[in-house]
Design a protein around this motif. Sequence first.
Motif, PDB file in Angstrom:
ATOM      1  N   ALA A 198     -71.731  10.885  45.236  1.00  0.00           N
ATOM      2  CA  ALA A 198     -71.426  10.826  46.527  1.00  0.00           C
ATOM      3  C   ALA A 198     -72.247   9.412  46.936  1.00  0.00           C
ATOM      4  CB  ALA A 198     -72.202  11.858  46.965  1.00  0.00           C
ATOM      5  N   GLY A 199     -73.604   9.241  46.551  1.00  0.00           N
ATOM      6  CA  GLY A 199     -74.271   8.005  46.745  1.00  0.00           C
ATOM      7  C   GLY A 199     -73.508   6.757  46.398  1.00  0.00           C
ATOM      8  N   TRP A 200     -72.650   6.807  45.123  1.00  0.00           N
ATOM      9  CA  TRP A 200     -72.166   5.457  44.708  1.00  0.00           C
ATOM     10  C   TRP A 200     -71.050   5.221  45.463  1.00  0.00           C
ATOM     11  CZ3 TRP A 200     -67.508   5.721  41.433  1.00  0.00           C
ATOM     12  CH2 TRP A 200     -66.998   4.481  41.078  1.00  0.00           C
ATOM     13  N   GLU A 234     -72.338   3.761  48.990  1.00  0.00           N
ATOM     14  CA  GLU A 234     -72.701   2.415  48.781  1.00  0.00           C
ATOM     15  C   GLU A 234     -71.533   1.546  48.435  1.00  0.00           C
ATOM     16  OE1 GLU A 234     -75.769   1.207  49.369  1.00  0.00           O
ATOM     17  OE2 GLU A 234     -75.958   3.316  49.796  1.00  0.00           O
ATOM     18  N   TYR A 235     -70.541   1.958  47.553  1.00  0.00           N
ATOM     19  CA  TYR A 235     -69.318   1.195  47.396  1.00  0.00           C
ATOM     20  C   TYR A 235     -68.462   0.944  48.718  1.00  0.00           C
ATOM     21  CZ  TYR A 235     -66.743  -1.085  43.535  1.00  0.00           C
ATOM     22  OH  TYR A 235     -66.439  -1.785  42.761  1.00  0.00           O
ATOM     23  N   SER A 236     -68.229   1.891  49.201  1.00  0.00           N
ATOM     24  CA  SER A 236     -67.681   1.615  50.607  1.00  0.00           C
ATOM     25  C   SER A 236     -68.105   0.924  51.593  1.00  0.00           C
ATOM     26  CB  SER A 236     -67.344   3.053  51.290  1.00  0.00           C
ATOM     27  OG  SER A 236     -68.367   3.824  51.747  1.00  0.00           O
ATOM     28  N   LEU A 237     -69.751   1.105  51.906  1.00  0.00           N
ATOM     29  CA  LEU A 237     -70.420   0.118  52.541  1.00  0.00           C
ATOM     30  C   LEU A 237     -70.293  -1.289  52.172  1.00  0.00           C
ATOM     31  CD1 LEU A 237     -73.112   2.526  53.550  1.00  0.00           C
ATOM     32  CD2 LEU A 237     -71.378   1.751  55.136  1.00  0.00           C
ATOM     33  N   LEU A 278     -80.056  -1.937  55.525  1.00  0.00           N
ATOM     34  CA  LEU A 278     -81.019  -1.091  56.662  1.00  0.00           C
ATOM     35  C   LEU A 278     -79.910   0.270  56.930  1.00  0.00           C
ATOM     36  CD1 LEU A 278     -81.967  -3.965  59.116  1.00  0.00           C
ATOM     37  CD2 LEU A 278     -83.412  -2.545  57.520  1.00  0.00           C
ATOM     38  N   ASP A 279     -78.780  -0.078  56.823  1.00  0.00           N
ATOM     39  CA  ASP A 279     -77.922   1.202  57.097  1.00  0.00           C
ATOM     40  C   ASP A 279     -77.697   1.920  55.905  1.00  0.00           C
ATOM     41  OD1 ASP A 279     -77.423   0.046  59.643  1.00  0.00           O
ATOM     42  OD2 ASP A 279     -75.620  -0.789  59.025  1.00  0.00           O
ATOM     43  N   SER A 280     -77.542   1.399  54.729  1.00  0.00           N
ATOM     44  CA  SER A 280     -76.843   1.931  53.480  1.00  0.00           C
ATOM     45  C   SER A 280     -78.079   2.741  52.778  1.00  0.00           C
ATOM     46  CB  SER A 280     -76.178   0.915  52.473  1.00  0.00           C
ATOM     47  OG  SER A 280     -77.269   0.019  52.240  1.00  0.00           O
ATOM     48  N   THR A 328     -79.671   3.473  40.739  1.00  0.00           N
ATOM     49  CA  THR A 328     -78.703   3.251  40.216  1.00  0.00           C
ATOM     50  C   THR A 328     -77.183   3.178  40.890  1.00  0.00           C
ATOM     51  OG1 THR A 328     -78.509   5.658  39.612  1.00  0.00           O
ATOM     52  CG2 THR A 328     -79.673   4.031  37.878  1.00  0.00           C
ATOM     53  N   ALA A 329     -77.158   4.109  41.874  1.00  0.00           N
ATOM     54  CA  ALA A 329     -75.958   3.968  42.558  1.00  0.00           C
ATOM     55  C   ALA A 329     -75.689   2.610  43.391  1.00  0.00           C
ATOM     56  CB  ALA A 329     -75.810   5.061  43.716  1.00  0.00           C
ATOM     57  N   ASN A 330     -76.878   2.173  43.928  1.00  0.00           N
ATOM     58  CA  ASN A 330     -76.839   0.797  44.812  1.00  0.00           C
ATOM     59  C   ASN A 330     -76.701  -0.219  43.486  1.00  0.00           C
ATOM     60  OD1 ASN A 330     -77.880   0.216  47.479  1.00  0.00           O
ATOM     61  ND2 ASN A 330     -78.800   2.145  46.806  1.00  0.00           N
ATOM     62  N   LEU A 331     -77.393  -0.447  42.265  1.00  0.00           N
ATOM     63  CA  LEU A 331     -76.888  -1.172  41.155  1.00  0.00           C
ATOM     64  C   LEU A 331     -75.396  -1.192  40.850  1.00  0.00           C
ATOM     65  CD1 LEU A 331     -79.823  -0.676  38.780  1.00  0.00           C
ATOM     66  CD2 LEU A 331     -79.235  -2.814  40.307  1.00  0.00           C
TER      67      LEU A 331
END
Length: 347
Positions: free
Chosen positions: A87-89, A92-95, A228-230, A246-249
């Motif tokens: 869900a996090g990945w 973050e990917y869509s943003l 600031l949003d993600s 890791t989701a952000n990376l």
Amino acid sequence: MNSLVYAAADADQMDVAPWVWYLTIGLMAAVLLFDVFIIARRPHVPSTKEVSVALAAYVGAAVLFGLGVWWFTKDAHGAKFMTEYYAGWLTEYSLSIDNLFIFLLIMARFAVPEKLQQSALLIGIIIAIVLRGIFIAVGAAAINNFAWVFYIFGAFLIYTAVKLAKEGEGDDDEYEENRFMKFVEKRFPATKEYDGAKLFTKVDGKKLATPMFIVIMALGTTDLLFALDSIPAIFGLTKDPYLVLTANLFALMGLRQLYFLIGGLLKRLVYLSLGLAVLLAFIGVKLVLHAMHENELPFINGGEHIEWAPDIPISVSLGAIVLILGVTTVASLLKTRKDDKAATPSA
């Protein structure tokens, strides 16, 4: 406990061995350094095959990592942590896809030569990873010590969603520099010409910044504003800092390839801003409900938990994210196809 990674007693966070943290960060750094070395030696415009293979590898690695999270925690809420990671990945990917549109505008604004765009993106992404790491550390410390911070995160995401929905109604094709970038341009006199991928060059014995330096600062600070949003958004899906990192990376690692692969497609995702607004609003509401459920503020319900406030399960959140992104993509493509047909003169 034989697992390298296992669930904490409250099932909100995994207990990750320190060496696993070091190994994860080390591997990511090695991949980035390899990218830097290759691109620095041979600046070029990547082919579709090149970026497709690299992007497939990054996406495949991200998917396999989620399965690895499940495997090493399967005896202790493994499915929950795996779902939180996915869900996090996806969020973050869509943003990050929304970031790409701004990146395109920055490249156009500073007339970056095509063969230098990879270098600019890569260094900008490295800066973004470092800055996001700091944000994640601060965010994790805040939520671990102050449960009421979820009220702030939730309200901010709802505000951002409303703002994004309103902005999506317009058609803004110009990059507007933030205050930091205006300061940088005044503080660092720059040449008009690029000197390869160099950030600084000498002109008449005087050291000056090149346009590449300004571009990289623009890319890095722009991504910081998106963070600031993600970052609050992903903390609304998982409280585990290892999964957040890791989701952000994984979302940022494939961003450069995605830039070259779907640059034209971004113009066709006409409802992207609206879809992301709905996504942020959903997570914002989830955060507020969670804050109410865990409420400890004395001026709200006498400092007692608000039992009627539902805590939305992560499985529902993942389903909502997939649904929102799917509907956004399909509706956008149908709209652009209809517009294309209307613009084509009939024979």
